[in-house]
Design a protein around this motif. Structure first.
Motif, short mmCIF file in Angstrom:
data_model
loop_
_atom_site.label_atom_id
_atom_site.label_comp_id
_atom_site.label_asym_id
_atom_site.label_seq_id
_atom_site.Cartn_x
_atom_site.Cartn_y
_atom_site.Cartn_z
N ILE A 1 0.84 -1.20 0.00
CA ILE A 1 0.00 0.00 0.00
C ILE A 1 0.88 1.25 0.00
CG2 ILE A 1 -1.66 1.35 1.37
CD1 ILE A 1 -2.88 -1.27 2.31
N ALA A 2 1.91 1.24 0.85
CA ALA A 2 2.78 2.42 0.94
C ALA A 2 3.45 2.71 -0.40
CB ALA A 2 3.84 2.20 2.02
N PHE A 3 3.96 1.67 -1.07
CA PHE A 3 4.63 1.90 -2.35
C PHE A 3 3.63 2.31 -3.44
CE2 PHE A 3 8.08 -1.07 -0.71
CZ PHE A 3 8.84 -0.01 -0.27
N CYS B 1 7.53 10.39 2.21
CA CYS B 1 7.09 9.86 3.50
C CYS B 1 6.56 8.44 3.34
CB CYS B 1 5.99 10.74 4.10
SG CYS B 1 6.55 12.37 4.56
N ALA B 2 5.76 8.22 2.31
CA ALA B 2 5.21 6.88 2.08
C ALA B 2 6.33 5.90 1.76
CB ALA B 2 4.19 6.93 0.95
N ALA B 3 7.34 6.37 1.02
CA ALA B 3 8.45 5.48 0.67
C ALA B 3 9.22 5.07 1.92
CB ALA B 3 9.39 6.17 -0.31
N GLY C 1 7.10 2.53 3.58
CA GLY C 1 7.16 1.30 2.80
C GLY C 1 8.46 0.54 3.02
N LEU C 2 9.54 1.30 3.09
CA LEU C 2 10.85 0.68 3.31
C LEU C 2 10.90 0.04 4.70
CD1 LEU C 2 13.49 0.30 1.82
CD2 LEU C 2 14.33 2.40 2.86
N LEU C 3 10.33 0.74 5.68
CA LEU C 3 10.27 0.20 7.04
C LEU C 3 9.51 -1.13 7.04
CD1 LEU C 3 10.37 0.52 10.23
CD2 LEU C 3 8.12 1.56 9.99
N PHE C 4 8.33 -1.14 6.40
CA PHE C 4 7.52 -2.35 6.39
C PHE C 4 8.19 -3.47 5.59
CE2 PHE C 4 3.70 0.36 7.51
CZ PHE C 4 3.50 -0.24 8.73
N THR C 5 8.88 -3.10 4.50
CA THR C 5 9.58 -4.13 3.73
C THR C 5 10.67 -4.79 4.57
OG1 THR C 5 9.23 -2.71 1.82
CG2 THR C 5 10.63 -4.61 1.50
N THR D 1 -3.38 -1.69 8.67
CA THR D 1 -3.74 -0.65 7.70
C THR D 1 -3.98 0.67 8.41
OG1 THR D 1 -4.79 -2.39 6.40
CG2 THR D 1 -5.26 -0.13 5.76
N LEU D 2 -4.67 0.61 9.57
CA LEU D 2 -4.88 1.82 10.35
C LEU D 2 -3.55 2.38 10.83
CD1 LEU D 2 -7.99 0.77 12.49
CD2 LEU D 2 -7.93 2.46 10.66
N PHE D 3 -2.69 1.48 11.27
CA PHE D 3 -1.37 1.86 11.76
C PHE D 3 -0.59 2.58 10.66
CE2 PHE D 3 3.06 0.24 12.93
CZ PHE D 3 3.29 1.27 13.81
N ASN D 4 -0.65 2.00 9.48
CA ASN D 4 0.01 2.57 8.31
C ASN D 4 -0.48 4.00 8.06
OD1 ASN D 4 1.32 2.96 5.92
ND2 ASN D 4 0.46 1.20 4.86
#
Lengths: 224, 226
Positions: free
Chosen positions: A52-54, A78-80, A83-87, A193-196
């Motif tokens: 979702i972030a990417f 910011c989203a990247a 996204g990198l954190l979640f990856t 998803t809410l956390f994101n």
């Protein structure tokens, strides 16, 4: 706005507690893998968040190139970051799960390889960002990378799947998931998803404030 | 000036420049031959091993050398102010991009063919010539994919502080499908199987080339815009 974000924050905390309870207490223990399978609820949810972030990066990058408003560049970066954190978390939780179940930390399974390549792409995204000082130029360059990188992912996935097609895949899709497990899975997914959303919200606000500070500094310098 | 003519004028400009300076092809070629030689010590390339590793060794040599060439070619433009001249010229930005893709493609193909000949003599490697037209076709598709993305990204990295190192970091992850497809297809052809055995890889390469070429045409104006 402040109120909304606070409510969102509390909701995330509440849902996170429920998710932990669900994953560790309510969900039944998997017959073969045992307790280690419980990481799977978080692992899959986190993977979804990275995607979702990417996707947000991709959309925000396109909008930036069309509108040339640096706000979209800030949103994309910011989203990247998120996204990198979640990856990174997906890779780590995956390894923690793989060691007891597959008996290896890593295997060159298409899904794993694709995630790793994804990680590399967005690390490079930030390296380019940090190597360009002019904000407009930085925004244009990273938008191009954000678009190309996102489009590349399905092709990487396809090529890595064909590449290992002669070998048996270690991760076969499980048949039916137990109904309770499925419910817990959905709960954890909603939670993350809410956390994101919440993370993105805060990170984006921070970026906006950063920008305001920069602008103020500029005005001060000009005035003095 | 028509679009196609603009593209070929830029290609011709690069060819002329290369004929005068002889910097890009010679440095790429020297490097790729060195890689081939060094791999010999790393893997002890003989007999069965040779056939197994040859596609990978060759493509790694091509790609490393290609990165070198890309860095060189954009740096030449930047140092001598050529990029400003290009941007001031009354042609579309995407025509500049296409011309650059073609010149990088041509230089790399020349480097690759010569490296292939040297490889043949060094290793007495007959499979290289088992199915030459197919091999050249794969070489073309793979190199085009490299050039399509490489030209776009070197336009980006040449304007950053850490250009030489950033280009491969940005390029290699994106190129993973090209590397996998090119190496696999080359291996299939070298083993003496027909081109149709490699058809899915060829389709992947064609799809990659077309997709990213059209995408780059659309976004390149943002890379060169100042």
């Amino acid at each position: 706005m402040e109120r909304v974000s606070r409510i969102l924050g509390y909701t995330v905390i509440l849902f996170m507690i429920l998710s932990l309870y669900g994953a560790f207490r309510i969900a039944p223990t998997e017959r073969i893998m045992g307790d280690v399978q419980r990481i799977f609820y978080f692992h899959v949810s986190i993977a979804l968040q990275a995607f979702i972030a990417f996707f947000v990066v991709f959309i925000a990058s396109i909008v930036y190139l069309l509108k040339k408003d640096l706000l979209w560049d800030r949103l994309a970066s910011c989203a990247a970051e998120i996204g990198l954190l979640f990856t990174t978390l997906v890779l780590i939780t995956g390894m923690l799960w793989a060691r007891p179940v597959w008996n290896v930390w890593w295997t060159w399974d298409p899904r794993l390889v694709t995630t790793l390549i994804l990680w590399f792409i967005y690390v490079a995204y930030f390296m380019v960002r940090s190597a360009v000082t002019d904000p407009g130029r930085r925004a244009r360059f990273s938008a191009v990378i954000g678009i190309v990188g996102f489009i590349d992912v399905p092709i990487v996935r396809l090529s890595t799947r064909w590449w290992r097609s002669i070998h048996p895949l270690l991760s076969q899709e499980g048949g039916g998931l137990d109904p309770t497990m499925m419910k817990v899975m959905l709960l954890v997914m909603v939670t993350f998803t809410l956390f994101n959303l919440w993370l993105l919200w805060y990170r984006f606000n921070l970026a906006q404030m950063d920008k305001e500070v920069e602008d103020l500094k500029m005005t001060l310098e000009e005035g003095g | 000036m028509s679009y196609l003519r603009a593209v070929f004028t830029i290609l011709w400009k690069d060819v002329l420049l290369e004929l005068h300076t002889r910097e890009v092809i010679s440095s790429m070629l020297f490097f790729s031959i060195l890689v081939v030689v060094v791999f010999n010590f790393a893997f002890d390339l003989r007999g069965e091993e040779l056939l197994r590793y040859a596609p990978g060794v060759l493509w790694i040599a091509f790609i490393f050398a290609g990165v070198l060439g890309l860095n060189r070619s954009f740096l030449l433009e930047k140092e001598e102010g050529g990029i400003i001249g290009l941007m001031l010229s009354p042609v579309e930005r995407s025509a500049i991009y296409s011309g650059k893709v073609l010149s990088n493609l041509v230089f790399m193909i020349i480097m690759e063919v010569i490296t292939g000949v040297v490889f043949f003599f060094l290793y007495d490697f007959l499979p290289l010539y088992r199915n030459l037209p197919s091999l050249v076709f794969i070489l073309f598709l793979g190199t085009l994919g490299f050039s399509v993305i490489g030209t776009l990204f070197s336009g980006i990295t040449v304007n950053t502080k850490a250009r030489e190192i950033l280009l491969p970091l940005l390029l290699f992850p994106i190129l993973v499908p090209v590397i996998i497809a090119a190496v696999s297809a080359t291996g299939i052809v070298m083993r003496g199987e027909g081109l149709e055995e490699a058809s899915k890889w060829l389709k992947l390469l064609v799809a990659f080339d077309i997709l990213f070429f059209s995408l780059s045409i659309a976004v390149f104006e943002y890379v060169l815009e100042e």
